[in-house]
Scaffold this active site. Structure first.
Site, PDB file in Angstrom:
ATOM      1  N   HIS A  39       7.382  -7.109  -1.651  1.00  0.00           N
ATOM      2  CA  HIS A  39       6.985  -6.378  -0.438  1.00  0.00           C
ATOM      3  C   HIS A  39       7.903  -6.752   0.728  1.00  0.00           C
ATOM      4  CE1 HIS A  39       3.415  -4.762  -2.159  1.00  0.00           C
ATOM      5  NE2 HIS A  39       2.702  -5.858  -2.174  1.00  0.00           N
ATOM      6  N   LYS A  87       0.783  -1.239   0.000  1.00  0.00           N
ATOM      7  CA  LYS A  87       0.000   0.000   0.000  1.00  0.00           C
ATOM      8  C   LYS A  87       0.816   1.292   0.000  1.00  0.00           C
ATOM      9  CE  LYS A  87      -3.284  -0.990  -0.695  1.00  0.00           C
ATOM     10  NZ  LYS A  87      -3.496  -1.621  -2.045  1.00  0.00           N
ATOM     11  N   SER A 125      -4.803   3.027   3.856  1.00  0.00           N
ATOM     12  CA  SER A 125      -4.918   2.357   2.558  1.00  0.00           C
ATOM     13  C   SER A 125      -5.016   0.841   2.747  1.00  0.00           C
ATOM     14  CB  SER A 125      -3.700   2.722   1.703  1.00  0.00           C
ATOM     15  OG  SER A 125      -3.774   2.110   0.448  1.00  0.00           O
ATOM     16  N   GLN A 160      -5.544   9.342 -12.121  1.00  0.00           N
ATOM     17  CA  GLN A 160      -6.771   9.284 -12.931  1.00  0.00           C
ATOM     18  C   GLN A 160      -6.618   8.344 -14.128  1.00  0.00           C
ATOM     19  OE1 GLN A 160      -9.047  10.625 -11.113  1.00  0.00           O
ATOM     20  NE2 GLN A 160     -10.479   9.743 -12.584  1.00  0.00           N
ATOM     21  N   MET A 164      -4.472   5.891 -14.539  1.00  0.00           N
ATOM     22  CA  MET A 164      -4.327   4.481 -14.153  1.00  0.00           C
ATOM     23  C   MET A 164      -5.657   3.913 -13.651  1.00  0.00           C
ATOM     24  SD  MET A 164      -0.487   4.078 -12.548  1.00  0.00           S
ATOM     25  CE  MET A 164      -0.615   2.305 -12.363  1.00  0.00           C
ATOM     26  N   TYR A 202       6.610   8.074  -1.557  1.00  0.00           N
ATOM     27  CA  TYR A 202       5.354   8.264  -2.287  1.00  0.00           C
ATOM     28  C   TYR A 202       5.063   9.763  -2.365  1.00  0.00           C
ATOM     29  CZ  TYR A 202       0.251   7.974  -3.085  1.00  0.00           C
ATOM     30  OH  TYR A 202      -1.022   8.114  -3.573  1.00  0.00           O
ATOM     31  N   ASN A 240       2.252  -0.488  -7.029  1.00  0.00           N
ATOM     32  CA  ASN A 240       1.740  -0.716  -8.395  1.00  0.00           C
ATOM     33  C   ASN A 240       2.005   0.504  -9.275  1.00  0.00           C
ATOM     34  OD1 ASN A 240       0.053  -3.367  -8.747  1.00  0.00           O
ATOM     35  ND2 ASN A 240      -0.306  -2.655  -6.660  1.00  0.00           N
ATOM     36  N   GLY A 244       2.192   2.371  -2.711  1.00  0.00           N
ATOM     37  CA  GLY A 244       2.186   2.872  -4.090  1.00  0.00           C
ATOM     38  C   GLY A 244       3.006   1.985  -5.006  1.00  0.00           C
TER      39      GLY A 244
HETATM   40  P1  A3P Z   1      -4.888   4.792  -1.402  1.00  0.00           P
HETATM   41  O1  A3P Z   1      -5.522   3.548  -0.890  1.00  0.00           O
HETATM   42  O2  A3P Z   1      -4.455   5.731  -0.309  1.00  0.00           O
HETATM   43  O3  A3P Z   1      -5.686   5.469  -2.439  1.00  0.00           O
HETATM   44  P2  A3P Z   1      -0.014  -0.437  -3.675  1.00  0.00           P
HETATM   45  O4  A3P Z   1       0.086  -0.323  -5.138  1.00  0.00           O
HETATM   46  O5  A3P Z   1       1.346  -0.561  -3.017  1.00  0.00           O
HETATM   47  O6  A3P Z   1      -0.967  -1.470  -3.256  1.00  0.00           O
HETATM   48  O7  A3P Z   1      -0.538   0.964  -3.131  1.00  0.00           O
HETATM   49  C1  A3P Z   1      -1.847   1.388  -3.360  1.00  0.00           C
HETATM   50  C2  A3P Z   1      -1.949   2.869  -3.079  1.00  0.00           C
HETATM   51  O8  A3P Z   1      -1.292   3.593  -4.131  1.00  0.00           O
HETATM   52  C3  A3P Z   1      -3.406   3.323  -3.065  1.00  0.00           C
HETATM   53  O9  A3P Z   1      -3.503   4.366  -2.104  1.00  0.00           O
HETATM   54  C4  A3P Z   1      -3.564   3.834  -4.490  1.00  0.00           C
HETATM   55  O10 A3P Z   1      -4.633   4.714  -4.697  1.00  0.00           O
HETATM   56  C5  A3P Z   1      -2.223   4.524  -4.694  1.00  0.00           C
HETATM   57  N1  A3P Z   1      -1.946   4.729  -6.126  1.00  0.00           N
HETATM   58  C6  A3P Z   1      -2.074   3.829  -7.127  1.00  0.00           C
HETATM   59  N2  A3P Z   1      -1.785   4.397  -8.310  1.00  0.00           N
HETATM   60  C7  A3P Z   1      -1.473   5.687  -8.051  1.00  0.00           C
HETATM   61  C8  A3P Z   1      -1.109   6.791  -8.863  1.00  0.00           C
HETATM   62  N3  A3P Z   1      -1.025   6.685 -10.193  1.00  0.00           N
HETATM   63  N4  A3P Z   1      -0.870   7.977  -8.265  1.00  0.00           N
HETATM   64  C9  A3P Z   1      -0.958   8.096  -6.922  1.00  0.00           C
HETATM   65  N5  A3P Z   1      -1.319   7.088  -6.092  1.00  0.00           N
HETATM   66  C10 A3P Z   1      -1.575   5.893  -6.644  1.00  0.00           C
END
Ligand code: A3P
Length: 315
Positions: free
Chosen positions: A130, A66, A160, A252, A254, A215, A70, A68
């Protein structure tokens, strides 16, 4: 869409359908005292991971769940695809190999045979994890592979992860935020303690092949962050590439493409994508507890300073 998204969508769809059949108590397993999701890994896989053979040109992307990861993965894949040194032929070859070899989107995911199959992947491999450094296969540190570590402030990470836990059918739900908060603070969540994870990585802040990015800095100036990443991995890009990639990997963009890239998990994964969402959730007592814990674990450390806790975690 770069790389092998169909395969990732299929893995996610399989996980969702398995999750619907598993009772909550069977969703996680414990390996060396840390919990992991049972639908995508196993103790046998984690044992077999010791045999993973790192290559000098591997790109390792690390980060607690969580934070970021991905997003970072997509950014790095796009930067790499735009690297002038990577030909279209090489890219096609890699996508086909990933499909054929049935690889997984995380080092610690999959069946125990995955590490043998990964040996057949053409270079350059982009590998996400992770895991903290002391649980990574030794070959990563024995090779010249570079590691990019992504960190996110603990309060937004906790929020998150809470939503992720309660919406992912492969993870057991918590009955309330308060119940979850206690589990998070005690490391009783998948991949273990956020704080232990960072304390272990803090030992590597001066390592020449490790770069740390937050992040929050990526949110604040994505182009600058991407230029640092490209320089670290030695990718050569044109100025216009950075702007194109920033547009393609905005939250947006993604989110809009998430059905195609992440299947059913898309709606759960791309939730808010902001800094400071914790302010709507944490109680005063929880804020104080987190502040104390951060101070205790990371106060006065180089990694703690990089994270700018005072800026991002104070009300
Ligand atoms: P939130 O739940 O706070 O929205 P991971 O990929 O490690 O699982 O992390 C997920 C978090 O990264 C989520 O946070 C998600 O919305 C955020 N995230 C994914 N793509 C993003 C992007 N393009 N820009 C900013 N945050 C992003």
């Amino acid at each position: 869409m770069s790389r092998n998204r169909e395969r990732i969508v299929k893995i996610m769809e399989d996980c969702f359908s398995q999750g619907e059949k598993i009772p909550a108590e069977g969703m996680l397993f414990s390996y060396r005292g840390i919990l992991y999701p049972a639908t995508i890994s196993s103790p046998e896989t984690l044992e077999a991971m010791k045999t993973f053979e790192a290559r000098d040109d591997d790109v390792i992307l690390a980060g607690y769940p969580k934070t970021g990861t991905n997003w970072l993965d997509q950014i790095v894949r796009e930067l790499e695809s735009a690297d002038v040194k990577c030909t279209e032929e090489e890219m096609k070859e890699r996508i086909n190999a990933e499909k054929k070899l049935e690889t997984f989107p995380r080092l610690e995911f999959g069946d125990p045979g995955i590490y043998e199959r990964m040996k057949k992947l053409p270079s350059r491999r982009i590998i996400q994890t992770h895991l903290p450094p002391h649980l990574l296969p030794l070959s990563i540190f024995q090779s010249k592979a570079k590691i990019l570590l992504l960190v996110r402030n603990p309060k937004d990470t906790a929020v998150s992860f809470y939503h992720f836990y309660n919406n992912m059918p492969v993870l057991p739900s918590f009955t309330s935020w308060d119940e979850y908060f206690t589990a998070f603070m005690n490391g009783k969540v998948a991949w273990g303690s956020y704080f232990d994870h960072l304390m272990e990585w803090n030992k590597y802040t001066d390592h020449e092949r490790i770069m740390i990015m937050t992040y929050e800095e990526l949110k604040e100036d994505q182009i600058l962050g991407m230029k640092r990443i490209a320089a670290f991995f030695g990718f050569s890009l044109l100025e216009e590439d950075f702007h194109r990639i920033a547009k393609n990997t905005s939250f947006q963009a993604m989110k809009e493409k998430s059905k195609e890239t992440h299947g059913k998990m898309g709606d759960i994964l791309f939730r808010k994508g902001v800094v400071g969402n914790w302010k709507d959730v944490f109680s005063k007592a929880q804020n104080e507890e987190m502040d104390r814990k951060f101070q205790e674990c990371l106060g006065g450390t180089k990694l703690g300073a990089m994270m700018k806790y005072e800026v991002y975690c104070k009300a």
